[in-house]
Design an enzyme around this catalytic site. Structure first.
Site, PDB file in Angstrom:
ATOM      1  N   GLY A  88      -4.946  -9.223   3.280  1.00 15.53           N
ATOM      2  CA  GLY A  88      -5.346  -8.292   2.445  1.00 15.53           C
ATOM      3  C   GLY A  88      -4.921  -8.169   1.031  1.00 15.53           C
ATOM      4  O   GLY A  88      -4.807  -7.079   0.445  1.00 15.53           O
ATOM      5  N   THR A  89      -4.548  -9.067   0.586  1.00 15.46           N
ATOM      6  CA  THR A  89      -3.905  -9.140  -0.800  1.00 15.46           C
ATOM      7  C   THR A  89      -4.417 -10.125  -1.689  1.00 15.46           C
ATOM      8  O   THR A  89      -4.620 -11.393  -1.212  1.00 15.46           O
ATOM      9  CB  THR A  89      -2.255  -8.946  -0.715  1.00 15.46           C
ATOM     10  OG1 THR A  89      -1.976  -8.868  -2.015  1.00 15.46           O
ATOM     11  CG2 THR A  89      -1.625 -10.289  -0.121  1.00 15.46           C
ATOM     12  N   SER A  90      -4.822  -9.919  -2.876  1.00 15.39           N
ATOM     13  CA  SER A  90      -5.171 -10.976  -3.938  1.00 15.39           C
ATOM     14  C   SER A  90      -4.239 -11.715  -4.473  1.00 15.39           C
ATOM     15  O   SER A  90      -4.383 -12.820  -4.905  1.00 15.39           O
ATOM     16  CB  SER A  90      -5.654  -9.980  -5.151  1.00 15.39           C
ATOM     17  OG  SER A  90      -4.986  -9.570  -5.947  1.00 15.39           O
ATOM     18  N   CYS A 140      11.571  14.417  -8.253  1.00 12.44           N
ATOM     19  CA  CYS A 140      11.907  15.073  -9.451  1.00 12.44           C
ATOM     20  C   CYS A 140      12.560  14.330 -10.621  1.00 12.44           C
ATOM     21  O   CYS A 140      13.419  13.409 -10.187  1.00 12.44           O
ATOM     22  CB  CYS A 140      12.681  16.403  -9.298  1.00 12.44           C
ATOM     23  SG  CYS A 140      13.303  17.031 -10.917  1.00 12.44           S
ATOM     24  N   ASN A 174       0.850  -1.138   0.050  1.00 15.58           N
ATOM     25  CA  ASN A 174       0.045   0.157  -0.020  1.00 15.58           C
ATOM     26  C   ASN A 174       0.772   1.361   0.160  1.00 15.58           C
ATOM     27  O   ASN A 174       1.829   1.307   0.670  1.00 15.58           O
ATOM     28  CB  ASN A 174      -1.034   0.121   1.234  1.00 15.58           C
ATOM     29  CG  ASN A 174      -1.608  -1.202   1.151  1.00 15.58           C
ATOM     30  OD1 ASN A 174      -2.035  -1.891   0.539  1.00 15.58           O
ATOM     31  ND2 ASN A 174      -2.358  -1.560   2.428  1.00 15.58           N
ATOM     32  N   VAL A 175       0.427   2.264  -0.776  1.00 17.12           N
ATOM     33  CA  VAL A 175       1.188   3.431  -0.835  1.00 17.12           C
ATOM     34  C   VAL A 175       0.426   4.580   0.092  1.00 17.12           C
ATOM     35  O   VAL A 175       0.739   5.766  -0.109  1.00 17.12           O
ATOM     36  CB  VAL A 175       1.309   4.141  -2.170  1.00 17.12           C
ATOM     37  CG1 VAL A 175       2.112   3.064  -3.137  1.00 17.12           C
ATOM     38  CG2 VAL A 175      -0.047   4.054  -2.765  1.00 17.12           C
ATOM     39  N   ASN A 209      -7.670 -12.626   4.813  1.00 19.63           N
ATOM     40  CA  ASN A 209      -8.143 -12.050   3.652  1.00 19.63           C
ATOM     41  C   ASN A 209      -9.912 -12.115   3.836  1.00 19.63           C
ATOM     42  O   ASN A 209     -10.403 -13.008   4.356  1.00 19.63           O
ATOM     43  CB  ASN A 209      -7.699 -12.503   2.351  1.00 19.63           C
ATOM     44  CG  ASN A 209      -7.452 -11.508   1.393  1.00 19.63           C
ATOM     45  OD1 ASN A 209      -7.274 -10.353   1.609  1.00 19.63           O
ATOM     46  ND2 ASN A 209      -7.583 -12.106   0.016  1.00 19.63           N
ATOM     47  N   CYS A 239       9.535  20.779 -10.210  1.00 24.59           N
ATOM     48  CA  CYS A 239      10.507  20.757  -9.150  1.00 24.59           C
ATOM     49  C   CYS A 239      10.892  22.273  -8.744  1.00 24.59           C
ATOM     50  O   CYS A 239      11.192  22.863  -9.909  1.00 24.59           O
ATOM     51  CB  CYS A 239      11.677  19.915  -9.539  1.00 24.59           C
ATOM     52  SG  CYS A 239      13.011  20.055  -8.460  1.00 24.59           S
ATOM     53  N   HIS A 251       6.017  -0.516  -2.649  1.00 22.20           N
ATOM     54  CA  HIS A 251       5.740   0.100  -3.794  1.00 22.20           C
ATOM     55  C   HIS A 251       5.633   1.756  -3.565  1.00 22.20           C
ATOM     56  O   HIS A 251       4.793   2.428  -4.232  1.00 22.20           O
ATOM     57  CB  HIS A 251       4.025  -0.459  -4.090  1.00 22.20           C
ATOM     58  CG  HIS A 251       3.915  -1.492  -4.461  1.00 22.20           C
ATOM     59  ND1 HIS A 251       2.859  -2.367  -4.569  1.00 22.20           N
ATOM     60  CD2 HIS A 251       4.902  -2.537  -5.241  1.00 22.20           C
ATOM     61  CE1 HIS A 251       3.020  -3.755  -4.957  1.00 22.20           C
ATOM     62  NE2 HIS A 251       4.219  -3.765  -5.300  1.00 22.20           N
TER      63      HIS A 251
END
Ligand code: APR
Length: 254
Positions: A193-195, A135, A110-111, A220, A155, A127
């Site tokens: 929680g991941t496929s 930049c 997750n980001v 999950n 930038c 990720h």
């Protein structure tokens, strides 16, 4: 082949609980499902992001080179959505495990930054993070939670294009050396929680099994693509199954 007796099954379960409770080295992998109940859209669920938009036209270096404004419009939309979200009981439970277990690494795909907001520190954001920008000219990177007025943003140092600090399809994931070392050491590997649709994360359970020294569990909403590879599985909403499993690791009243 004779069915194992009730005692044998109970014995095996007690052994697993004892193993999980006593293990000192844990590696946990999370995906979009752990943040779903915080309001962050998943990717491949019924309302998933990839159901509505084509990932290749938004989450690749090629898409950014071709139309940075469109890519940024999508990331600005995602940032606005995530900005209003807070960590849930699943995130908090994992932060509690980190505080107790000496050798612990939380690897998140997750980001959204919600694990960090929940207090997790031994964290590898494989990720990247949607709140960082980099930049493409001078490489300068910074943490930026505010909205950008002009898209694509530039930038301040060199005027180059800023890109979201996330890993796009076709790019190298972050922190792989640290993650591989944790997968090599762990006595318990949890996938939450991941496929199991995206590598290298989808291959971690195989890597751990290959070593043959760790217990593996999947938490999950439904069986993932790699479900059969796990020794144990619990299905349901993360805000329920994660705290329940943490009770198994840390004991009642953690
Ligand atoms: N509780 C637990 N699990 C849930 C919940 C919930 N409330 N809601 C959904 N899930 C599960 C779904 O059943 C699904 O298996 O979470 C999983 C989410 O899967 P994806 O949407 O595919 O997300 P993820 O596995 O994190 O995707 C991996 O793909 O698009 C790329 O870079 C992106 O990091 C992402 C990667």
């Amino acid at each position: 082949m004779d069915k194992p007796s009730r005692e044998a099954v109970a014995g095996a379960m007690d052994a697993a609980v004892k193993w999980v409770r006593e293990c000192r080295s844990l590696c946990v992998l999370t995906g979009a499902g752990v943040s779903a109940e915080s309001g962050v859209p998943t990717f491949r669920g019924p309302e998933g992001l990839w159901k509505r938009r084509d990932p290749v036209s938004l989450a690749t270096p090629e898409a950014f080179a071709e139309d940075p404004k469109e890519v940024w419009e999508w990331y600005q939309w995602r940032r606005r959505k995530i900005r209003g979200c807070a960590p849930n009981a699943g995130h908090r439970a994992l932060a509690a495990v980190e505080a107790v277990k000496p050798d612990f690494l939380l690897v998140t795909q997750n980001v959204d930054g919600l694990h960090r907001a929940a207090g997790s520190r031994r964290l590898a954001e494989i990720h990247g993070n949607i709140w960082t920008v980099r930049c493409v000219g001078c490489g300068a990177e910074r943490y930026e939670r505010g909205d950008f007025t002009d898209l694509p943003p530039r930038c301040g140092a060199c005027g180059g294009l800023l890109r979201p600090g996330v890993v796009w399809f076709g790019e190298m994931p972050f922190a792989m050396e640290r993650i591989d070392a944790a997968l090599d050491r762990c006595a318990l590997f949890l996938s939450i929680g991941t496929s199991g649709a995206v590598y290298p994360a989808a291959g971690f359970v195989q890597q751990v099994r290959h070593r043959g020294r760790a217990h593996t569990a999947e938490l999950n909403m439904q069986p993932s693509e790699g479900a059969t590879l796990f020794a144990e599985a619990h299905y349901g909403p993360a805000t329920q199954v994660v705290p329940a499993y943490v009770e198994k690791i840390l004991g009642p009243g953690w």
